[in-house]
Design a protein around this motif. Structure first.
Motif, PDB file in Angstrom:
ATOM      1  N   ALA A  92       0.840  -1.193   0.000  1.00 50.72           N
ATOM      2  CA  ALA A  92       0.000   0.000   0.000  1.00 50.72           C
ATOM      3  C   ALA A  92       0.879   1.248   0.000  1.00 50.72           C
ATOM      4  O   ALA A  92       2.038   1.206   0.415  1.00 50.72           O
ATOM      5  CB  ALA A  92      -0.892  -0.009   1.244  1.00 50.72           C
ATOM      6  N   ALA A  93       0.305   2.354  -0.442  1.00 54.00           N
ATOM      7  CA  ALA A  93       1.052   3.619  -0.418  1.00 54.00           C
ATOM      8  C   ALA A  93       1.455   3.996   1.004  1.00 54.00           C
ATOM      9  O   ALA A  93       2.476   4.665   1.217  1.00 54.00           O
ATOM     10  CB  ALA A  93       0.213   4.725  -1.047  1.00 54.00           C
ATOM     11  N   SER A  94       0.690   3.525   1.978  1.00 54.38           N
ATOM     12  CA  SER A  94       0.990   3.823   3.386  1.00 54.38           C
ATOM     13  C   SER A  94       2.212   3.070   3.900  1.00 54.38           C
ATOM     14  O   SER A  94       2.621   3.266   5.057  1.00 54.38           O
ATOM     15  CB  SER A  94      -0.221   3.468   4.260  1.00 54.38           C
ATOM     16  N   ILE A  95       2.829   2.243   3.052  1.00 55.74           N
ATOM     17  CA  ILE A  95       4.010   1.473   3.450  1.00 55.74           C
ATOM     18  C   ILE A  95       5.107   2.392   3.990  1.00 55.74           C
ATOM     19  O   ILE A  95       5.944   1.973   4.807  1.00 55.74           O
ATOM     20  CB  ILE A  95       4.541   0.640   2.252  1.00 55.74           C
ATOM     21  N   THR A  96       5.094   3.647   3.572  1.00 56.20           N
ATOM     22  CA  THR A  96       6.113   4.593   4.050  1.00 56.20           C
ATOM     23  C   THR A  96       6.013   4.813   5.558  1.00 56.20           C
ATOM     24  O   THR A  96       6.952   5.319   6.177  1.00 56.20           O
ATOM     25  CB  THR A  96       5.987   5.941   3.324  1.00 56.20           C
ATOM     26  N   HIS A  97       4.874   4.432   6.147  1.00 55.57           N
ATOM     27  CA  HIS A  97       4.686   4.569   7.595  1.00 55.57           C
ATOM     28  C   HIS A  97       4.846   3.233   8.327  1.00 55.57           C
ATOM     29  O   HIS A  97       4.467   3.109   9.489  1.00 55.57           O
ATOM     30  CB  HIS A  97       3.292   5.147   7.884  1.00 55.57           C
ATOM     31  N   GLY A  98       5.409   2.240   7.642  1.00 59.50           N
ATOM     32  CA  GLY A  98       5.549   0.917   8.231  1.00 59.50           C
ATOM     33  C   GLY A  98       6.504   0.900   9.415  1.00 59.50           C
ATOM     34  O   GLY A  98       7.359   1.784   9.576  1.00 59.50           O
ATOM     35  N   LEU A  99       6.366  -0.123  10.240  1.00 63.07           N
ATOM     36  CA  LEU A  99       7.218  -0.285  11.413  1.00 63.07           C
ATOM     37  C   LEU A  99       8.659  -0.562  10.996  1.00 63.07           C
ATOM     38  O   LEU A  99       8.913  -1.224   9.985  1.00 63.07           O
ATOM     39  CB  LEU A  99       6.705  -1.452  12.265  1.00 63.07           C
ATOM     40  N   ARG A 100       9.604  -0.100  11.814  1.00 60.73           N
ATOM     41  CA  ARG A 100      11.024  -0.398  11.555  1.00 60.73           C
ATOM     42  C   ARG A 100      11.796  -0.293  12.866  1.00 60.73           C
ATOM     43  O   ARG A 100      11.501   0.571  13.695  1.00 60.73           O
ATOM     44  CB  ARG A 100      11.596   0.547  10.499  1.00 60.73           C
ATOM     45  N   ALA A 101      12.747  -1.199  13.009  1.00 61.37           N
ATOM     46  CA  ALA A 101      13.558  -1.196  14.236  1.00 61.37           C
ATOM     47  C   ALA A 101      14.462   0.030  14.284  1.00 61.37           C
ATOM     48  O   ALA A 101      14.685   0.621  15.332  1.00 61.37           O
ATOM     49  CB  ALA A 101      14.378  -2.474  14.321  1.00 61.37           C
ATOM     50  N   GLU A 102      15.001   0.411  13.130  1.00 62.62           N
ATOM     51  CA  GLU A 102      15.796   1.629  13.035  1.00 62.62           C
ATOM     52  C   GLU A 102      15.521   2.249  11.676  1.00 62.62           C
ATOM     53  O   GLU A 102      15.216   1.553  10.709  1.00 62.62           O
ATOM     54  CB  GLU A 102      17.290   1.349  13.217  1.00 62.62           C
ATOM     55  N   ASP A 103      15.608   3.553  11.617  1.00 59.25           N
ATOM     56  CA  ASP A 103      15.267   4.264  10.388  1.00 59.25           C
ATOM     57  C   ASP A 103      16.480   4.314   9.466  1.00 59.25           C
ATOM     58  O   ASP A 103      17.438   5.032   9.716  1.00 59.25           O
ATOM     59  CB  ASP A 103      14.782   5.676  10.720  1.00 59.25           C
ATOM     60  N   ILE A 104      16.428   3.519   8.394  1.00 63.16           N
ATOM     61  CA  ILE A 104      17.516   3.541   7.408  1.00 63.16           C
ATOM     62  C   ILE A 104      17.012   4.096   6.079  1.00 63.16           C
ATOM     63  O   ILE A 104      17.599   3.864   5.030  1.00 63.16           O
ATOM     64  CB  ILE A 104      18.152   2.140   7.219  1.00 63.16           C
ATOM     65  N   GLY A 105      15.890   4.819   6.141  1.00 64.26           N
ATOM     66  CA  GLY A 105      15.353   5.438   4.940  1.00 64.26           C
ATOM     67  C   GLY A 105      13.898   5.059   4.716  1.00 64.26           C
ATOM     68  O   GLY A 105      13.418   4.052   5.225  1.00 64.26           O
ATOM     69  N   THR A 106      13.204   5.885   3.955  1.00 60.93           N
ATOM     70  CA  THR A 106      11.793   5.652   3.647  1.00 60.93           C
ATOM     71  C   THR A 106      11.677   4.770   2.408  1.00 60.93           C
ATOM     72  O   THR A 106      12.328   5.046   1.391  1.00 60.93           O
ATOM     73  CB  THR A 106      11.071   6.995   3.394  1.00 60.93           C
ATOM     74  N   PRO A 107      10.872   3.713   2.466  1.00 61.21           N
ATOM     75  CA  PRO A 107      10.738   2.841   1.292  1.00 61.21           C
ATOM     76  C   PRO A 107      10.170   3.597   0.084  1.00 61.21           C
ATOM     77  O   PRO A 107       9.321   4.479   0.233  1.00 61.21           O
ATOM     78  CB  PRO A 107       9.754   1.759   1.764  1.00 61.21           C
ATOM     79  N   ASP A 108      10.643   3.250  -1.083  1.00 61.53           N
ATOM     80  CA  ASP A 108      10.146   3.787  -2.343  1.00 61.53           C
ATOM     81  C   ASP A 108       9.080   2.826  -2.867  1.00 61.53           C
ATOM     82  O   ASP A 108       9.379   1.675  -3.188  1.00 61.53           O
ATOM     83  CB  ASP A 108      11.304   3.921  -3.333  1.00 61.53           C
ATOM     84  N   LEU A 109       7.829   3.310  -2.944  1.00 63.85           N
ATOM     85  CA  LEU A 109       6.720   2.423  -3.309  1.00 63.85           C
ATOM     86  C   LEU A 109       6.896   1.818  -4.694  1.00 63.85           C
ATOM     87  O   LEU A 109       6.655   0.621  -4.889  1.00 63.85           O
ATOM     88  CB  LEU A 109       5.391   3.179  -3.229  1.00 63.85           C
ATOM     89  N   ALA A 110       7.338   2.618  -5.665  1.00 58.89           N
ATOM     90  CA  ALA A 110       7.481   2.107  -7.030  1.00 58.89           C
ATOM     91  C   ALA A 110       8.529   0.998  -7.098  1.00 58.89           C
ATOM     92  O   ALA A 110       8.326  -0.037  -7.746  1.00 58.89           O
ATOM     93  CB  ALA A 110       7.845   3.244  -7.986  1.00 58.89           C
ATOM     94  N   GLN A 111       9.645   1.208  -6.393  1.00 57.72           N
ATOM     95  CA  GLN A 111      10.690   0.171  -6.365  1.00 57.72           C
ATOM     96  C   GLN A 111      10.186  -1.086  -5.664  1.00 57.72           C
ATOM     97  O   GLN A 111      10.455  -2.206  -6.101  1.00 57.72           O
ATOM     98  CB  GLN A 111      11.940   0.693  -5.640  1.00 57.72           C
ATOM     99  N   MET A 112       9.458  -0.881  -4.559  1.00 56.12           N
ATOM    100  CA  MET A 112       8.942  -2.028  -3.825  1.00 56.12           C
ATOM    101  C   MET A 112       7.948  -2.806  -4.678  1.00 56.12           C
ATOM    102  O   MET A 112       7.954  -4.037  -4.695  1.00 56.12           O
ATOM    103  CB  MET A 112       8.285  -1.581  -2.519  1.00 56.12           C
ATOM    104  N   GLN A 113       7.109  -2.089  -5.423  1.00 58.96           N
ATOM    105  CA  GLN A 113       6.125  -2.766  -6.274  1.00 58.96           C
ATOM    106  C   GLN A 113       6.810  -3.553  -7.386  1.00 58.96           C
ATOM    107  O   GLN A 113       6.408  -4.673  -7.703  1.00 58.96           O
ATOM    108  CB  GLN A 113       5.155  -1.755  -6.870  1.00 58.96           C
ATOM    109  N   ALA A 114       7.858  -2.982  -7.972  1.00 61.12           N
ATOM    110  CA  ALA A 114       8.588  -3.691  -9.027  1.00 61.12           C
ATOM    111  C   ALA A 114       9.210  -4.979  -8.486  1.00 61.12           C
ATOM    112  O   ALA A 114       9.142  -6.035  -9.128  1.00 61.12           O
ATOM    113  CB  ALA A 114       9.669  -2.778  -9.609  1.00 61.12           C
ATOM    114  N   ALA A 115       9.799  -4.900  -7.298  1.00 63.59           N
ATOM    115  CA  ALA A 115      10.383  -6.095  -6.677  1.00 63.59           C
ATOM    116  C   ALA A 115       9.293  -7.103  -6.320  1.00 63.59           C
ATOM    117  O   ALA A 115       9.479  -8.318  -6.473  1.00 63.59           O
ATOM    118  CB  ALA A 115      11.189  -5.706  -5.433  1.00 63.59           C
TER     119      ALA A 115
END
Length: 260
Positions: A17-40
């Motif tokens: 989902a587009a809201s993936i940018t707000h997903g949980l993470r143990a440490e912040d190593i950057g905001t996920p790129d939705l387009a890249q994630m969808q391609a993968a």
């Protein structure tokens, strides 16, 4: 005779989902790129299909940023499925969202009712037992409730322990075949895999330990050449998939599908 630990005819995935940018993470190593994630994600789904599976692709859930990681919601076994009870409060609602899809394909569906918690990322089903790792997301009460449920189906559960600072048990290990485990050295050092054949991921490539064996393929995160070479030398057919965006949310290959 199929091996139920890695030979599958079906899988369930969910689009990010587009809201993936707000997903949980143990440490912040950057905001996920939705387009890249969808391609993968598309590459991942096509790989499962190329392995001969029917893939049930569920729509994104904007209200649940981490819902692409479907594995944590359900344990799928041959006799039936068990709906989990995630240890992260923001993920509890994902289980009810997954349940209709599970009931459409399983006749016997059980439920972890609580008060304990357990997530699928802490569960490794081998050819002889179900290993469940205690972690920040899975507690002893959750393990005990699962043990009682799967005993009805003839399964034995063995409780083990996830290394400190590691999110899920399967962050550090995966099943390569009915008797072979891919593991980090730190997890194997606990003795939890005694009696199994264990292949260690090379130093510095610990993140490659979360792979999946799916029919003829070992689906592995890209960018870990020494692990890929080691697996190929041991006779496995490796498909590498970009995991850079999921890794920002502590996600890996096993998290992205339910396999049965």
């Amino acid at each position: 005779m199929t091996d139920p630990t890695f030979e599958f005819s079906r899988a369930i995935t969910r689009r990010p989902a587009a809201s993936i940018t707000h997903g949980l993470r143990a440490e912040d190593i950057g905001t996920p790129d939705l387009a890249q994630m969808q391609a993968a994600h598309d590459h991942y789904v096509s790989t499962l299909k190329n392995a001969g599976a029917e893939v049930i692709e569920l729509p994104p859930l904007e209200d649940f940023p981490d819902s692409v990681f479907v594995e944590d919601t359900t344990l799928c076994l041959q006799p039936g499925a068990v709906m989990m009870r995630p240890g992260a409060p923001s993920r509890l609602g994902e289980v009810a969202q997954m349940e209709p899809a599970i009931r459409a394909v399983f006749d016997d569906v059980r439920q972890i009712k609580g008060p304990g918690h357990i997530e699928g990322g802490d569960i490794l089903v081998t050819g002889r037992e179900i290993l469940v790792g205690r972690s920040d997301r899975t507690d002893s009460t959750g393990v005990a409730e699962l043990t009682g449920i799967v005993a009805d189906w003839g399964y034995t559960v063995r409780e083990v322990f996830t290394p400190p600072g590691v999110l899920h048990f399967k962050t550090d290990c995966s099943l390569l075949d009915g008797e072979t485990i891919l593991s980090t050295k730190r997890l194997d050092a606990s003795g939890c895999f005694k009696g199994y054949r264990v292949l260690h991921v090379p130093e510095g490539e610990e993140a490659a330990a979360n792979a999946i064996r799916f029919n003829q393929f070992v689906v592995s995160p890209a960018g870990f050449p020494h692990t890929a070479e080691m697996l190929c030398q041991n006779g496995y057919d490796v498909v590498e998939i970009n995991n850079t965006e999921c890794a920002k949310l502590d996600g890996g290959m096993s998290c992205l599908s339910l396999r049965f």
